[in-house]
Design a protein around this motif. Structure first.
Motif, PDB file in Angstrom:
ATOM      1  N   VAL B   8     -20.335  42.919  72.594  1.00  0.00           N
ATOM      2  CA  VAL B   8     -19.631  44.181  72.830  1.00  0.00           C
ATOM      3  C   VAL B   8     -18.179  43.995  72.401  1.00  0.00           C
ATOM      4  CG1 VAL B   8     -18.923  45.861  74.572  1.00  0.00           C
ATOM      5  CG2 VAL B   8     -21.146  44.756  74.752  1.00  0.00           C
ATOM      6  N   THR B   9     -17.734  44.829  71.498  1.00  0.00           N
ATOM      7  CA  THR B   9     -16.354  44.715  70.994  1.00  0.00           C
ATOM      8  C   THR B   9     -15.638  46.045  71.119  1.00  0.00           C
ATOM      9  OG1 THR B   9     -17.274  45.174  68.809  1.00  0.00           O
ATOM     10  CG2 THR B   9     -16.792  42.878  69.317  1.00  0.00           C
ATOM     11  N   LEU B  10     -14.331  45.983  71.270  1.00  0.00           N
ATOM     12  CA  LEU B  10     -13.539  47.214  71.286  1.00  0.00           C
ATOM     13  C   LEU B  10     -13.576  47.860  69.907  1.00  0.00           C
ATOM     14  CD1 LEU B  10     -10.343  46.214  73.285  1.00  0.00           C
ATOM     15  CD2 LEU B  10     -11.992  47.964  73.923  1.00  0.00           C
ATOM     16  N   ARG B  11     -13.631  49.180  69.869  1.00  0.00           N
ATOM     17  CA  ARG B  11     -13.562  49.867  68.587  1.00  0.00           C
ATOM     18  C   ARG B  11     -12.229  49.574  67.910  1.00  0.00           C
ATOM     19  NH1 ARG B  11     -16.824  55.056  68.010  1.00  0.00           N
ATOM     20  NH2 ARG B  11     -18.640  54.505  69.270  1.00  0.00           N
ATOM     21  N   GLU B  12     -12.238  49.664  66.601  1.00  0.00           N
ATOM     22  CA  GLU B  12     -11.087  49.205  65.831  1.00  0.00           C
ATOM     23  C   GLU B  12      -9.781  49.911  66.192  1.00  0.00           C
ATOM     24  OE1 GLU B  12     -11.062  48.623  61.261  1.00  0.00           O
ATOM     25  OE2 GLU B  12     -12.877  47.701  62.093  1.00  0.00           O
ATOM     26  N   ASP B  60     -31.038  51.119  75.232  1.00  0.00           N
ATOM     27  CA  ASP B  60     -30.837  51.904  76.462  1.00  0.00           C
ATOM     28  C   ASP B  60     -29.862  51.224  77.427  1.00  0.00           C
ATOM     29  OD1 ASP B  60     -32.617  53.953  75.924  1.00  0.00           O
ATOM     30  OD2 ASP B  60     -33.449  53.842  77.967  1.00  0.00           O
ATOM     31  N   MET B  61     -30.065  49.935  77.649  1.00  0.00           N
ATOM     32  CA  MET B  61     -29.215  49.207  78.594  1.00  0.00           C
ATOM     33  C   MET B  61     -27.774  49.161  78.088  1.00  0.00           C
ATOM     34  SD  MET B  61     -31.541  46.088  80.084  1.00  0.00           S
ATOM     35  CE  MET B  61     -31.580  45.221  78.536  1.00  0.00           C
ATOM     36  N   CYS B  62     -27.621  48.987  76.781  1.00  0.00           N
ATOM     37  CA  CYS B  62     -26.267  48.969  76.213  1.00  0.00           C
ATOM     38  C   CYS B  62     -25.591  50.325  76.405  1.00  0.00           C
ATOM     39  CB  CYS B  62     -26.313  48.636  74.727  1.00  0.00           C
ATOM     40  SG  CYS B  62     -26.686  46.914  74.419  1.00  0.00           S
ATOM     41  N   GLU B  63     -26.325  51.386  76.115  1.00  0.00           N
ATOM     42  CA  GLU B  63     -25.730  52.719  76.197  1.00  0.00           C
ATOM     43  C   GLU B  63     -25.383  53.090  77.634  1.00  0.00           C
ATOM     44  OE1 GLU B  63     -25.151  55.097  73.774  1.00  0.00           O
ATOM     45  OE2 GLU B  63     -25.865  53.904  72.085  1.00  0.00           O
ATOM     46  N   ASN B  68     -19.246  50.450  77.020  1.00  0.00           N
ATOM     47  CA  ASN B  68     -18.663  51.778  77.202  1.00  0.00           C
ATOM     48  C   ASN B  68     -18.491  52.350  75.798  1.00  0.00           C
ATOM     49  OD1 ASN B  68     -17.024  53.967  77.423  1.00  0.00           O
ATOM     50  ND2 ASN B  68     -15.482  52.975  78.722  1.00  0.00           N
ATOM     51  N   THR B  69     -19.452  53.179  75.403  1.00  0.00           N
ATOM     52  CA  THR B  69     -19.508  53.572  73.989  1.00  0.00           C
ATOM     53  C   THR B  69     -18.359  54.484  73.559  1.00  0.00           C
ATOM     54  OG1 THR B  69     -21.059  55.310  74.589  1.00  0.00           O
ATOM     55  CG2 THR B  69     -21.989  53.256  73.755  1.00  0.00           C
ATOM     56  N   ILE B  71     -15.200  53.611  73.943  1.00  0.00           N
ATOM     57  CA  ILE B  71     -14.191  52.721  73.364  1.00  0.00           C
ATOM     58  C   ILE B  71     -14.772  51.424  72.798  1.00  0.00           C
ATOM     59  CG2 ILE B  71     -12.276  53.563  74.794  1.00  0.00           C
ATOM     60  CD1 ILE B  71     -12.717  51.032  76.558  1.00  0.00           C
ATOM     61  N   GLU B  72     -16.079  51.215  72.991  1.00  0.00           N
ATOM     62  CA  GLU B  72     -16.655  49.947  72.547  1.00  0.00           C
ATOM     63  C   GLU B  72     -17.840  50.147  71.608  1.00  0.00           C
ATOM     64  OE1 GLU B  72     -15.799  47.069  76.460  1.00  0.00           O
ATOM     65  OE2 GLU B  72     -17.516  48.416  76.478  1.00  0.00           O
ATOM     66  N   ASP B  73     -17.998  49.181  70.712  1.00  0.00           N
ATOM     67  CA  ASP B  73     -19.191  49.098  69.875  1.00  0.00           C
ATOM     68  C   ASP B  73     -20.059  47.963  70.393  1.00  0.00           C
ATOM     69  OD1 ASP B  73     -18.588  51.067  67.946  1.00  0.00           O
ATOM     70  OD2 ASP B  73     -17.191  49.695  66.949  1.00  0.00           O
ATOM     71  N   TYR B  74     -21.341  48.033  70.099  1.00  0.00           N
ATOM     72  CA  TYR B  74     -22.187  46.906  70.479  1.00  0.00           C
ATOM     73  C   TYR B  74     -23.170  46.599  69.362  1.00  0.00           C
ATOM     74  CZ  TYR B  74     -25.681  50.485  71.507  1.00  0.00           C
ATOM     75  OH  TYR B  74     -26.552  51.541  71.402  1.00  0.00           O
ATOM     76  N   ARG B  75     -23.597  45.349  69.338  1.00  0.00           N
ATOM     77  CA  ARG B  75     -24.711  44.971  68.477  1.00  0.00           C
ATOM     78  C   ARG B  75     -25.505  43.909  69.223  1.00  0.00           C
ATOM     79  NH1 ARG B  75     -23.476  40.232  65.712  1.00  0.00           N
ATOM     80  NH2 ARG B  75     -21.307  39.615  66.000  1.00  0.00           N
ATOM     81  N   TYR B  76     -26.759  43.748  68.840  1.00  0.00           N
ATOM     82  CA  TYR B  76     -27.570  42.783  69.588  1.00  0.00           C
ATOM     83  C   TYR B  76     -28.579  42.096  68.676  1.00  0.00           C
ATOM     84  CZ  TYR B  76     -30.550  46.954  69.732  1.00  0.00           C
ATOM     85  OH  TYR B  76     -31.270  48.067  69.392  1.00  0.00           O
ATOM     86  N   GLU B  77     -29.007  40.941  69.126  1.00  0.00           N
ATOM     87  CA  GLU B  77     -30.035  40.158  68.426  1.00  0.00           C
ATOM     88  C   GLU B  77     -31.137  39.854  69.426  1.00  0.00           C
ATOM     89  OE1 GLU B  77     -27.886  36.655  67.333  1.00  0.00           O
ATOM     90  OE2 GLU B  77     -26.520  37.784  66.029  1.00  0.00           O
TER      91      GLU B  77
END
Lengths: 84, 84
Positions: B8-12, B60-63, B68-69, B71-77
């Motif tokens: 989970v990273t902050l949006r740019e 679903d769990m990320c959203e 916190n979509t 202000i944040e982006d997420y990616r997963y493996e």
């Protein structure tokens, strides 16, 4: 210029109360399939080239500031980028 | 069983005061090559197989909780592991 990704995670035998709290929250949202959650940090650093070796530099920064090596492990990936 | 890694990273365009604080600390430790630091979260989840699709489940769990979509982006493996 380098883009460095640093991953800091709690050592396996260290309790993770934050992870447990997230697990409980996921359970109460009905995601009962989740058996374990461990939370760590993910850092993206932009570093200029210098006379120091980038690998040594990053290792040094992790040891001194970015990770608490008593309870945390770290790993990192270094990518060289061409400045625009 | 699945091992899922979530980043989970902050949006740019979102300010990162924690990252700035770390950058200042690195500068005062003489690592002046560091031009930018962004701090995010790294989560490792252990999830049991269920009738729900693992990909949908994680999204679903990320959203709903992990990111916190606004202000944040997420990616997963997702990695499937054979239970011992």
């Amino acid at each position: 210029m380098y883009k460095v990704k640093v991953y800091v995670t709690l050592r396996e035998n260290v309790l993770d109360p934050q992870g447990n709290a997230v697990k409980q929250s996921l359970h109460s949202l009905s995601y009962r399939e989740v058996k374990d959650v461990r939370i760590g940090k993910f850092m993206e650093l932009t570093i200029e080239k210098s006379e120091r070796s980038i690998d040594e530099l990053v290792r040094d920064m992790c040891e001194k500031l970015l990770a608490n090596t008593v309870i945390e492990d770290y790993r990192y990936e270094i990518e060289e980028v061409v400045a625009p």
